[in-house]
Design a protein around this motif. Structure first.
Motif, PDB file in Angstrom:
ATOM      1  N   ASN A 420       0.865  -1.190   0.000  1.00 16.26           N
ATOM      2  CA  ASN A 420       0.000   0.000   0.000  1.00 16.26           C
ATOM      3  C   ASN A 420       0.892   1.227   0.000  1.00 16.26           C
ATOM      4  O   ASN A 420       2.129   1.143   0.125  1.00 16.26           O
ATOM      5  N   GLY A 421       0.293   2.379  -0.180  1.00 18.39           N
ATOM      6  CA  GLY A 421       1.085   3.602  -0.309  1.00 18.39           C
ATOM      7  C   GLY A 421       1.897   3.919   0.915  1.00 18.39           C
ATOM      8  O   GLY A 421       3.007   4.450   0.823  1.00 18.39           O
ATOM      9  N   TYR A 422       1.367   3.588   2.099  1.00 16.34           N
ATOM     10  CA  TYR A 422       2.039   3.912   3.356  1.00 16.34           C
ATOM     11  C   TYR A 422       3.367   3.159   3.472  1.00 16.34           C
ATOM     12  O   TYR A 422       4.423   3.763   3.711  1.00 16.34           O
ATOM     13  N   VAL A 423       3.327   1.837   3.303  1.00 16.65           N
ATOM     14  CA  VAL A 423       4.558   1.070   3.459  1.00 16.65           C
ATOM     15  C   VAL A 423       5.523   1.302   2.280  1.00 16.65           C
ATOM     16  O   VAL A 423       6.740   1.290   2.462  1.00 16.65           O
ATOM     17  N   ASP A 424       4.973   1.533   1.092  1.00 21.16           N
ATOM     18  CA  ASP A 424       5.845   1.837  -0.044  1.00 21.16           C
ATOM     19  C   ASP A 424       6.645   3.108   0.213  1.00 21.16           C
ATOM     20  O   ASP A 424       7.846   3.193  -0.072  1.00 21.16           O
ATOM     21  N   ARG A 425       5.969   4.111   0.731  1.00 22.72           N
ATOM     22  CA  ARG A 425       6.627   5.402   0.971  1.00 22.72           C
ATOM     23  C   ARG A 425       7.672   5.282   2.073  1.00 22.72           C
ATOM     24  O   ARG A 425       8.782   5.818   1.943  1.00 22.72           O
ATOM     25  N   LEU A 426       7.346   4.579   3.163  1.00 26.20           N
ATOM     26  CA  LEU A 426       8.243   4.543   4.309  1.00 26.20           C
ATOM     27  C   LEU A 426       9.409   3.583   4.135  1.00 26.20           C
ATOM     28  O   LEU A 426      10.515   3.858   4.598  1.00 26.20           O
TER      29      LEU A 426
END
Length: 429
Positions: A420-426
């Motif tokens: 998801n965007g959250y884990v991809d970004r972090l």
């Protein structure tokens, strides 16, 4: 209740988090009732995220694609009293598990402040309680079963898979859909809890804070960035810890039950009379049979070296006048070091600087960078399930096993079904 992985019409839209501040996405939200149905769902998905009890304040479980909940799966709890272990369904809540363990003369090594959270979700996001010798909840996991991207059921254990297990337990939902976990248990032993009020400012030094935080098996210090500790919640093992006097470190024993957030009814909270009781009725702050609050809040939390908690609090204290109008309360807790690759307490005994904010997200988001700047000398690691604004590169620098985790993720989920965007970004692509 659905009989397959077809979305339940009542659950079609995932909805909002417990706090009302996180939109989990458009859905659909699937609710399989069997392992076979879950495997079929996963095998046919190009994107899928698991949704737990919705207690995270970050977007760790949100998705722009389908989600799945395990709430319709059988709530299995299988205790092996001789081995002191329990195999439990990932969707079972910790409070329910603790009651079953107690009936068998056993107990969980640790619990979070909320007993309402699911075992799978809490383990995957690094949820913790408090205690100098108590590690995060995921550290009690000795085996996991998960459905991988191809729909297969994979079992990983501490003994059989030591090269990857520490990367698989606390995985932010990136490796598959957890179905069952096997946890270590300990012999049941009675605990007591007392609350002490108004510990004065001169006790905010490193030595006094260490004394407070070491006064019981689990200690939480609540304050409002005005220079003193408003409430010290001390949870003690009856057979190990000496009961505290009425007057302690300049504070006084609370004359009656209190809630850590001003204005909230203490009925929601666990017993504070000092009477012995089961650990699962003392370790959490809140009782399973009550919703602890309306959820109208935002939470942030940063792990810093335990031996420097006094310095860290002092560094943030000058922001007190700006923090207080946005704050319900702050809490200081401790977490023992562990070996889990994505744990904020990895290789470091930690103290946690926690904020329970009023639901004013724009103002909170504007203030967090200044708090994080003042905590920067202490290498703060944020809690994955709470709100922070640290740059992803800063976060990544705190995790020496991140490349190993990425390799494990790429092996188990090469098509990135569980992204998801959250884990991809972090954590990076």
């Amino acid at each position: 209740m659905p009989t397959s992985s077809t979305p339940d019409p009542a659950l079609h839209a995932p909805g909002l988090s417990w706090s009302g501040t996180v939109d989990y996405g458009p859905g659909p939200l699937h609710a399989p009732t069997s392992l076979a149905a879950l495997q079929q769902l996963v095998a046919g998905s190009t994107r899928l995220r698991a949704l737990g009890t919705r207690h995270s304040f970050s977007e760790v479980a949100a998705s722009d694609g389908p989600l799945v909940t395990l709430t319709a799966m059988p709530p299995e709890i299988g205790i092996d009293a001789e081995a002191r272990t329990v195999r439990v369904g990932a969707g079972v809540r910790y409070g329910e598990l603790a009651v079953a363990a107690h009936a068998a003369g056993l107990a969980l090594p640790n619990m979070g402040s909320l007993p309402h959270i699911s075992v799978g979700g809490a383990s995957a996001t690094g949820t913790h309680g408090s205690g100098n010798r108590l590690r995060a909840l995921a550290s009690s996991v000795r085996e996991i079963e998960l459905v991988t991207a191809c729909g297969d059921l994979l079992t990983l254990s501490r003994e059989a898979d030591p090269d990857v297990f520490d990367g698989a337990v606390l995985c932010l939902g990136m490796l598959g859909i957890l179905t069952h976990l096997t946890l270590d248990l300990v012999p049941a032993a009675p605990m007591r809890q007392t609350v002490h009020l108004d510990v004065p400012a001169e006790r905010m030094d490193e030595g006094s804070l260490a004394e407070m935080l070491g006064a019981g098996a689990s200690v939480s210090l609540f304050h409002h960035w005005d220079g003193h500790i408003a409430q010290a919640w001390v949870k003690q093992r009856v057979d190990e810890d000496a009961a505290l006097p009425e007057h302690w470190l300049g504070g006084r024993r609370a004359p009656g039950p209190v809630h850590p957030l001003p204005g909230m009814p203490a009925d929601f909270c666990t017993d504070q009379t000092g009477e012995p009781g089961p650990a699962h009725e003392r370790l959490p702050h809140f009782r399973l049979e009550f919703t602890p609050s309306s959820g109208e809040e935002i939470q942030s939390e940063y792990f810093v070296p335990r031996e420097r908690i006094g310095e860290a609090l002092a560094a943030v204290m000058p922001l007190g006048e700006r923090i207080r109008p946005l704050l319900h309360a702050s809490e200081v807790r401790t977490v023992a070091a562990d070996e889990l690759w994505l744990s904020p307490a990895q290789h470091r005994d930690s103290a946690c600087v926690h904020f329970t904010w009023k639901q004013r997200p724009a103002e909170v988001a504007a203030l967090l960078p200044e708090i994080e700047e003042r905590l920067a000398p202490f290498a703060p690691r944020p809690h994955w399930g709470k709100v922070f604004t640290l740059d992803p590169e800063v976060v990544q620098a705190h995790y020496p096993d991140l490349e190993r985790f990425r390799a494990l993720r790429d092996r188990l989920d090469p098509g990135r079904v569980f992204r998801n965007g959250y884990v991809d970004r972090l954590l990076g692509a």
